[in-house]
Write an enzyme that holds these catalytic residues in place. Structure first.
Site, PDB file in Angstrom:
ATOM      1  N   HIS A  99      -6.577  -5.650  -3.465  1.00 20.96           N
ATOM      2  CA  HIS A  99      -7.509  -5.853  -2.060  1.00 20.96           C
ATOM      3  C   HIS A  99      -6.878  -7.084  -2.043  1.00 20.96           C
ATOM      4  O   HIS A  99      -7.922  -7.768  -0.938  1.00 20.96           O
ATOM      5  CB  HIS A  99      -8.417  -5.166  -1.955  1.00 20.96           C
ATOM      6  CG  HIS A  99      -8.921  -4.154  -1.777  1.00 20.96           C
ATOM      7  ND1 HIS A  99      -9.554  -2.716  -2.052  1.00 20.96           N
ATOM      8  CD2 HIS A  99      -7.447  -2.476  -1.311  1.00 20.96           C
ATOM      9  CE1 HIS A  99      -9.569  -1.513  -2.284  1.00 20.96           C
ATOM     10  NE2 HIS A  99      -8.234  -2.103  -1.832  1.00 20.96           N
TER      11      HIS A  99
ATOM     12  N   ASP B  20     -15.132  -1.379  -4.820  1.00 20.70           N
ATOM     13  CA  ASP B  20     -14.779  -2.548  -4.909  1.00 20.70           C
ATOM     14  C   ASP B  20     -16.373  -3.177  -5.933  1.00 20.70           C
ATOM     15  O   ASP B  20     -16.113  -4.017  -7.430  1.00 20.70           O
ATOM     16  CB  ASP B  20     -14.900  -3.755  -4.209  1.00 20.70           C
ATOM     17  CG  ASP B  20     -13.190  -3.320  -2.799  1.00 20.70           C
ATOM     18  OD1 ASP B  20     -12.793  -3.020  -3.367  1.00 20.70           O
ATOM     19  OD2 ASP B  20     -13.224  -3.093  -1.721  1.00 20.70           O
TER      20      ASP B  20
ATOM     21  N   ARG C 164       0.975  -0.979   0.006  1.00 23.76           N
ATOM     22  CA  ARG C 164       0.037   0.236  -0.028  1.00 23.76           C
ATOM     23  C   ARG C 164       0.816   1.271   0.071  1.00 23.76           C
ATOM     24  O   ARG C 164       0.604   2.044  -0.687  1.00 23.76           O
ATOM     25  CB  ARG C 164      -0.159   0.537   1.106  1.00 23.76           C
ATOM     26  CG  ARG C 164      -2.363   0.613   1.054  1.00 23.76           C
ATOM     27  CD  ARG C 164      -3.237   0.598   1.727  1.00 23.76           C
ATOM     28  NE  ARG C 164      -4.573   1.761   2.196  1.00 23.76           N
ATOM     29  CZ  ARG C 164      -4.393   2.440   2.438  1.00 23.76           C
ATOM     30  NH1 ARG C 164      -4.131   2.642   3.744  1.00 23.76           N
ATOM     31  NH2 ARG C 164      -5.881   3.304   2.202  1.00 23.76           N
TER      32      ARG C 164
ATOM     33  N   HIS D 154       0.437   3.877  -2.747  1.00 21.75           N
ATOM     34  CA  HIS D 154      -0.277   5.526  -2.263  1.00 21.75           C
ATOM     35  C   HIS D 154       1.365   6.581  -2.853  1.00 21.75           C
ATOM     36  O   HIS D 154       1.271   7.351  -3.003  1.00 21.75           O
ATOM     37  CB  HIS D 154      -0.310   5.713  -0.855  1.00 21.75           C
ATOM     38  CG  HIS D 154      -1.663   5.224  -0.239  1.00 21.75           C
ATOM     39  ND1 HIS D 154      -2.216   5.563   0.174  1.00 21.75           N
ATOM     40  CD2 HIS D 154      -2.055   4.982  -1.195  1.00 21.75           C
ATOM     41  CE1 HIS D 154      -3.566   5.412   0.186  1.00 21.75           C
ATOM     42  NE2 HIS D 154      -3.711   4.414  -0.850  1.00 21.75           N
TER      43      HIS D 154
ATOM     44  N   TRP E 169     -10.610  -8.705   2.732  1.00 16.07           N
ATOM     45  CA  TRP E 169     -11.526  -9.359   1.998  1.00 16.07           C
ATOM     46  C   TRP E 169     -11.535  -9.885   2.040  1.00 16.07           C
ATOM     47  O   TRP E 169     -12.553 -11.348   0.872  1.00 16.07           O
ATOM     48  CB  TRP E 169     -10.949  -8.211   0.594  1.00 16.07           C
ATOM     49  CG  TRP E 169     -10.876  -6.397   0.444  1.00 16.07           C
ATOM     50  CD1 TRP E 169     -11.840  -5.649  -0.547  1.00 16.07           C
ATOM     51  CD2 TRP E 169      -9.859  -5.575   0.871  1.00 16.07           C
ATOM     52  NE1 TRP E 169     -11.562  -4.856   0.362  1.00 16.07           N
ATOM     53  CE2 TRP E 169     -10.639  -4.111   0.496  1.00 16.07           C
ATOM     54  CE3 TRP E 169      -8.291  -5.549   1.564  1.00 16.07           C
ATOM     55  CZ2 TRP E 169     -10.140  -3.117   1.041  1.00 16.07           C
ATOM     56  CZ3 TRP E 169      -8.077  -5.290   1.734  1.00 16.07           C
ATOM     57  CH2 TRP E 169      -8.610  -3.657   2.102  1.00 16.07           C
TER      58      TRP E 169
HETATM   59  C1  HEM Z   1      -9.336   1.043  -6.399  1.00 21.61           C
HETATM   60  C2  HEM Z   1      -9.369   2.093  -5.681  1.00 21.61           C
HETATM   61  C3  HEM Z   1      -8.994   1.697  -4.009  1.00 21.61           C
HETATM   62  C4  HEM Z   1      -9.135   2.515  -3.205  1.00 21.61           C
HETATM   63  C5  HEM Z   1     -10.679   3.311  -3.239  1.00 21.61           C
HETATM   64  C6  HEM Z   1      -8.561   1.926  -2.239  1.00 21.61           C
HETATM   65  C7  HEM Z   1      -8.823   1.851  -0.302  1.00 21.61           C
HETATM   66  C8  HEM Z   1      -8.740   0.952  -0.081  1.00 21.61           C
HETATM   67  C9  HEM Z   1      -8.570   1.330   1.683  1.00 21.61           C
HETATM   68  C10 HEM Z   1     -10.385   2.096   2.494  1.00 21.61           C
HETATM   69  C11 HEM Z   1      -7.897   0.620   2.704  1.00 21.61           C
HETATM   70  C12 HEM Z   1      -7.879   0.780   3.632  1.00 21.61           C
HETATM   71  C13 HEM Z   1      -6.975   0.933   4.263  1.00 21.61           C
HETATM   72  C14 HEM Z   1      -6.582   0.266   6.294  1.00 21.61           C
HETATM   73  O1  HEM Z   1      -7.966   0.990   6.883  1.00 21.61           O
HETATM   74  O2  HEM Z   1      -5.780   0.382   6.695  1.00 21.61           O
HETATM   75  C15 HEM Z   1      -7.355  -0.182   1.846  1.00 21.61           C
HETATM   76  C16 HEM Z   1      -6.025  -0.764   1.927  1.00 21.61           C
HETATM   77  C17 HEM Z   1      -5.016  -1.690   1.335  1.00 21.61           C
HETATM   78  N1  HEM Z   1      -5.083  -1.148  -0.490  1.00 21.61           N
HETATM   79 FE1  HEM Z   1      -6.581   0.017  -1.757  1.00 21.61          FE
HETATM   80  N2  HEM Z   1      -7.329   0.849  -2.534  1.00 21.61           N
HETATM   81  C18 HEM Z   1      -8.098   1.384  -3.926  1.00 21.61           C
HETATM   82  C19 HEM Z   1      -6.198   0.526  -4.773  1.00 21.61           C
HETATM   83  C20 HEM Z   1      -5.690  -0.435  -4.496  1.00 21.61           C
HETATM   84  C21 HEM Z   1      -4.182  -0.377  -5.075  1.00 21.61           C
HETATM   85  C22 HEM Z   1      -4.350  -0.252  -6.704  1.00 21.61           C
HETATM   86  C23 HEM Z   1      -3.160  -1.642  -4.600  1.00 21.61           C
HETATM   87  C24 HEM Z   1      -2.791  -1.928  -5.330  1.00 21.61           C
HETATM   88  C25 HEM Z   1      -2.390  -2.278  -6.182  1.00 21.61           C
HETATM   89  C26 HEM Z   1      -4.038  -1.275  -3.493  1.00 21.61           C
HETATM   90  C27 HEM Z   1      -3.590  -2.538  -1.423  1.00 21.61           C
HETATM   91  C28 HEM Z   1      -3.814  -1.928  -0.597  1.00 21.61           C
HETATM   92  C29 HEM Z   1      -3.989  -3.030   0.180  1.00 21.61           C
HETATM   93  C30 HEM Z   1      -2.158  -3.990  -0.170  1.00 21.61           C
HETATM   94  C31 HEM Z   1      -4.252  -2.968   1.574  1.00 21.61           C
HETATM   95  C32 HEM Z   1      -4.320  -2.769   2.828  1.00 21.61           C
HETATM   96  C33 HEM Z   1      -3.481  -2.633   3.739  1.00 21.61           C
HETATM   97  C34 HEM Z   1      -3.273  -3.679   5.669  1.00 21.61           C
HETATM   98  O3  HEM Z   1      -3.627  -4.363   5.614  1.00 21.61           O
HETATM   99  O4  HEM Z   1      -3.197  -2.114   6.076  1.00 21.61           O
HETATM  100  N3  HEM Z   1      -4.854  -0.934  -2.905  1.00 21.61           N
HETATM  101  N4  HEM Z   1      -7.266   0.055   0.439  1.00 21.61           N
END
Ligand code: HEM
Length: 410
Positions: free
Chosen positions: A166, A226, A40, A44, A182
Site C-alpha cells: 500500500h 492497515d 494489484r 489478486h 496511503w
Molecule cells: C492486507 C490485506 C489487504 C487489503 C484488505 C487490501 C485492500 C485494498 C483496497 C480496499 C484497495 C483500494 C482499491 C481501490 O479502491 O481501487 C487496495 C488497493 C491497493 N492494494 Fe491492497 N489490500 C491488501 C493487501 C495488499 C497487498 C498484499 C498488496 C500487494 C502486495 C496490495 C496492493 C495494493 C495496491 C498497489 C493498491 C492500489 C491500487 C490502485 O492504485 O489502483 N494490497 N487494497
C-alpha cells in the site's frame, strides 16, 4: 512456450528483459502510470490460493472467468488486463498468467522498489476458478488477516511486508468504496507507508463512506486492516522495523511478494522454488562475472550454491573457473565447500574448463581442494589431456601425476 528455452539462464534472462521492456511501455507512458494497479492485479490473481488443496493462485489467469472476473474485490482490474493485451500479442507463447504476474513483479521495480525474483512458466490451461470471497476484507482486523494470509501460507512478518504494497496507489470510491492514498507519493515504492502508519496519528474519518482512518491533515488514508498492523502487538514490531529501516522492508517484501506470485503454480511447493531458482541463477550469473559481492547477496537471499544450469549442468564453480576468477576460489572451495568434481553435461569438471585456457592459479586451487584429475569428460579426456590439446604445457605439467598424462616433449 516451445519457442523459448526457459531452462537456459541466458535465453530466459534475454526473454525476461524483452518482456520487461514491453511491459514498461504499456504500464508507464504519456497516458498513464499504471504500476500500482498492475501490482494489484498480480496480487489478486495470486491471493486466491488455498494451501490446503492447492486451489487458486496465479497459475491459469483464472480472473478471466466468472465468478472471479466480477468479484467486487477485483473491480477495475480489467483495465490492466486490457492494457497488457498487446504484450500477449507480441509474445504469444507466454501465458497471460505469466504476463500478469510478471507485470506485478516489475511494477515494483519500475516504481523504485526492490527487484522481485520471478520465473516464467505459468500456463493458461483450464483450471477450476476459485470461489469469490478469498481476498481480504479491508473493514476487518488482525485475526482476519492471519486467517486469509495463513490460508495462503504466510506468517505474521510476511503479512506485514506484503501489506507494505500500500505504499503504492490509492483507494477509489467507485471501486472499493474507500477513498484516498496511503502516502504522499503513491507512485513511489518506499517505506513511507510504514512511516506514516507508525508515526502519524490516525482517527476515523468523518464522512459518509465505510470506516477508514485519516491523518491530522485529513489528506491520507489507512484502512482498518492497515491500522491492525499498528495495534496488533506482533504485527506492530515488524511495522516499526520497516518504518525505521527501508532496506529490511525491501528485502522482506521482495521475498514475500515473489512467493505470493508463485502460489498455485504446478511446480511451486511452499518453499517457493521460483524465487530460489531465480536467486540460484543470479548466483551462477554473478560467478561468471566474478562479482563476489553480488554472489554473496544472492546467497543471503537463499540461492542454492550447488545448483546447476538446467540445459548444461554447469555450476557456479564451472563458470568462475572458466572465466579465471581466481579471487573467488578460496570463498567457493573453502567457505562454500563447492564440489570441484561435479561434471557438466559434457562431462567437464571445473578443472577441465580451467585447463583449456591454462588458468594456472585456478588449476592449483582446484587440485588443492581435492579435485580428482583422473576424471574424464565425454570425449574421454582428462583435464591434462585437454591442456595438451589446447597447447597449455605449463598447466599440463602441473596436472601431470596421479591421473595425469605423460607429456609430449616440447
Ligand atoms: C492486507 C490485506 C489487504 C487489503 C484488505 C487490501 C485492500 C485494498 C483496497 C480496499 C484497495 C483500494 C482499491 C481501490 O479502491 O481501487 C487496495 C488497493 C491497493 N492494494 Fe491492497 N489490500 C491488501 C493487501 C495488499 C497487498 C498484499 C498488496 C500487494 C502486495 C496490495 C496492493 C495494493 C495496491 C498497489 C493498491 C492500489 C491500487 C490502485 O492504485 O489502483 N494490497 N487494497
Amino acid at each position: 512456450m516451445s519457442e523459448y528455452n526457459l531452462d537456459n539462464d541466458f535465453s530466459s534472462s534475454f526473454l525476461k528483459n524483452a518482456l520487461k521492456t514491453e511491459i514498461w511501455n504499456k504500464l508507464v507512458n504519456q497516458k498513464a502510470n499504471a504500476c500500482p494497479m498492475a501490482m494489484r492485479v498480480a496480487w489478486h490473481s495470486s491471493g486466491t490460493f488455498d494451501k490446503s488443496d492447492n486451489s487458486g493462485g496465479s497459475d491459469g489467469a483464472t480472473m478471466r472467468f466468472e465468478p472471479e472476473k466480477s468479484d467486487g474485490a477485483n473491480a477495475g482490474l480489467h483495465i490492466i488486463h486490457d492494457l497488457l493485451i498487446p504484450v500477449k500479442k507480441e509474445f504469444p507463447n507466454i501465458s497471460t498468467a505469466d504476463i500478469w504476474a510478471m507485470s506485478g513483479a516489475v511494477a515494483v521495480e519500475f516504481a523504485g522498489g526492490p527487484s522481485v525474483p520471478f520465473s516464467l512458466g505459468r500456463s493458461d490451461s483450464p483450471k477450476p476458478v476459485p470461489p469469490n470471497g478469498r481476498l481480504p476484507d479491508a473493514s476487518q482486523g488482525a485475526e482476519h488477516l492471519r486467517e486469509v494470509f495463513g490460508r495462503m501460507g504466510f506468517n505474521d512478518r510476511e503479512i506485514v511486508a506484503l501489506s507494505g504494497g500500500h505504499t503504492l496507489g490509492r483507494c477509489h470510491k467507485v471501486r472499493s468504496g474507500f477513498d484516498g492514498a496511503w502516502t504522499q507519493n503513491p507512485l513511489k515504492f518506499d517505506n513511507s507507508y510504514f512511516k506514516n502508519l507508525m508515526d502519524m496519528e490516525w482517527k476515523p474519518r468523518e464522512w459518509d463512506g465505510p470506516l477508514q482512518y485519516t491523518d491530522p491533515s485529513g489528506t491520507l488514508t489507512m484502512l482498518p486492516t492497515d491500522i491492525a498492523l499498528k495495534t496488533d502487538p506482533s504485527f506492530s514490531v515488524t511495522a516499526r522495523l520497516y518504518a525505521d529501516d527501508e532496506s529490511v522492508f525491501f528485502s522482506d517484501f521482495s521475498l514475500a511478494y515473489s512467493k505470493l506470485l508463485s502460489l498455485g503454480c504446478e511446480s511451486a511447493p511452499p518453499a517457493c522454488p521460483h524465487a530460489r531458482e531465480a536467486f540460484s541463477a543470479e548466483f551462477r550469473d554473478h560467478s561468471m562475472h566474478g562479482s563476489i559481492e553480488h554472489c554473496r547477496a544472492a546467497v543471503e537471499k537463499g540461492a542454492d550454491v550447488h545448483s546447476r544450469e538446467k540445459n548444461s549442468g554447469r555450476t557456479a564453480l564451472h563458470k568462475a573457473c572458466y572465466w579465471n576468477h581466481t579471487h573467488m576460489m578460496s570463498w567457493m572451495l573453502t567457505d562454500l565447500k563447492l564440489d570441484p568434481n561435479v561434471q557438466d553435461y559434457n562431462g567437464d569438471t571445473a578443472l577441465h574448463d580451467a585447463s583449456m585456457f591454462g588458468h594456472v592459479k585456478i588449476v592449483e586451487a582446484l587440485l588443492e581442494a581435492g579435485c580428482d584429475r583422473s576424471i574424464k569428460n565425454k570425449s574421454g579426456k582428462t583435464a591434462a589431456e585437454v591442456a595438451v590439446d589446447y597447447e597449455k604445457p605449463e598447466t599440463a605439467a602441473i596436472l601431470k601425476g596421479k591421473g595425469g598424462v605423460e607429456l609430449p616433449v616440447v
